[in-house]
Each structure stands twice: as C-alpha cells, then as structure tokens.
Design a protein around this motif. Structure first.
Motif, PDB file in Angstrom:
ATOM      1  N   ASN A  68      38.938  29.295  45.734  1.00 14.25           N
ATOM      2  CA  ASN A  68      38.525  30.337  46.677  1.00 14.25           C
ATOM      3  C   ASN A  68      39.357  31.603  46.486  1.00 14.25           C
ATOM      4  OD1 ASN A  68      36.553  28.682  47.942  1.00 14.25           O
ATOM      5  ND2 ASN A  68      38.232  27.619  48.971  1.00 14.25           N
ATOM      6  N   TYR A  81      44.341  37.210  51.309  1.00 19.13           N
ATOM      7  CA  TYR A  81      43.485  36.028  51.420  1.00 19.13           C
ATOM      8  C   TYR A  81      44.062  35.086  52.478  1.00 19.13           C
ATOM      9  CZ  TYR A  81      41.596  31.437  50.232  1.00 19.13           C
ATOM     10  OH  TYR A  81      41.017  30.203  50.293  1.00 19.13           O
ATOM     11  N   THR A 117      40.498  38.754  53.448  1.00 20.13           N
ATOM     12  CA  THR A 117      39.427  37.870  52.994  1.00 20.13           C
ATOM     13  C   THR A 117      39.677  36.446  53.473  1.00 20.13           C
ATOM     14  OG1 THR A 117      40.517  37.233  50.921  1.00 20.13           O
ATOM     15  CG2 THR A 117      39.223  39.282  50.903  1.00 20.13           C
ATOM     16  N   GLU A 119      37.464  32.201  53.529  1.00 23.89           N
ATOM     17  CA  GLU A 119      36.244  31.426  53.327  1.00 23.89           C
ATOM     18  C   GLU A 119      36.104  30.436  54.461  1.00 23.89           C
ATOM     19  OE1 GLU A 119      38.747  28.149  52.359  1.00 23.89           O
ATOM     20  OE2 GLU A 119      38.937  30.197  51.651  1.00 23.89           O
ATOM     21  N   TYR A 155      32.055  33.092  51.662  1.00 26.10           N
ATOM     22  CA  TYR A 155      33.168  34.029  51.539  1.00 26.10           C
ATOM     23  C   TYR A 155      32.967  35.230  52.456  1.00 26.10           C
ATOM     24  CZ  TYR A 155      34.401  31.266  47.468  1.00 26.10           C
ATOM     25  OH  TYR A 155      34.750  30.240  46.638  1.00 26.10           O
TER      26      TYR A 155
END
Length: 162
Positions: A68, A81, A117, A119, A155
């Motif tokens: 990811n 992330y 970001t 997921e 995502y």
C-alpha cells in the motif's frame, strides 16, 4: 478530562504490539522486531493516554515495503501515509481517531506536507472506516488486490494546507 497525545516511546512497544495484533485482520500482524523497525522509520507515531489509541505514519522517504505504501510512492512525490490507527475497544466513541488525525494534519502541515494518504480494506470490508475517512475529507483515488488475493483495499488521499 481529555487524555494527552504523546510520542510513542520504547516502553510503549509491548502494549502497542498487543493492541495492533488484536486488530491484525484490519491491519497486519507484527512481530516485536518489525514494530521497532517501523517506529524508527515513522514520520509521526503517537499514542493517546495509557494506550487508548495509537497512530503510525510514514513519509515518502521511509524504508517500508508495504504494497500500500509502495502504491502511493509510485504515484506521488511527497506524502504522508497513514499505515495504522487503532483505538482500544474500551476507548471507542471518545473521538480518539479523529484527534490523532487532526494532530497528524497539523504536524504534517508544519513539516511542509500537503497530502495525507491511507487505505481502507474493501475485502474484508470496513464500512465504518470508509465513512470515517470520508467525513475527514479523504477522497478515493484507486484500489488494489494485495497479498495474493487475500485482501482488497481502497486508496484515499486528503489535501492539507501548507
């Protein structure tokens, strides 16, 4: 009284590992050595109170082999992330995840970042997490099937001011 947000210290690692592994289906199982390594690579790793919740994030330069994370690194030059956010069962409903994200956004902005970001699993599904991230302003930018077809993910990105 609101529990403070603090940096994750080495003394917290055993409790972080236990809480993480209680939620391995949503996240991923970690061994103690791997957790220590990841915390050393983290851009932002914080806990609330006596481990009511924790968050661990990485910037684009982290030495991290998650599919990811790599998906985002292949598409974005600069980003933060969010690898995992966990709230202990006894502490749910207190706004801890929202507080951790707000603190992360402030920290990321102060460091000059403009994109956060993450997921969310689609298989197994996690509709509560989808709704939570949408409420925070995240938008979907892609999806993937990973781990040999054992997981599917969606995502998300969120722009922040810098």
């Amino acid at each position: 009284m609101t529990s403070p947000i603090d940096r994750i210290a080495q003394d917290d690692e055993a409790a972080i590992l236990a809480l993480n592994n209680e939620h391995a289906a949503e996240l991923s199982w970690l061994e103690a050595e791997r957790l220590s390594f990841l915390l050393g690579e983290a851009f932002y790793a914080r806990r609330i109170g006596d481990l009511e919740a924790f968050i661990m994030t990485f910037d684009q330069d982290a030495n991290y082999d998650s599919p990811n994370f790599i998906w985002f690194r292949d598409r974005y030059i600069s980003f933060i992330y969010v690898d995992r956010v966990v709230v202990a069962a006894h502490a749910r409903g207190r706004g801890h995840a929202r507080r951790l994200y707000r603190d992360l956004f402030d920290h990321a902005e102060s460091a000059g970042h403009t994109l956060v970001t993450c997921e969310v699993n689609t298989d197994p599904p996690n509709p509560a997490s989808d709704a939570f991230h949408a409420a925070l302003g995240f938008t979907e930018v892609g999806d993937a099937v990973i781990h040999g077809g054992k997981k599917a993910v969606r995502y998300y990105v969120r722009q922040i001011a810098a």
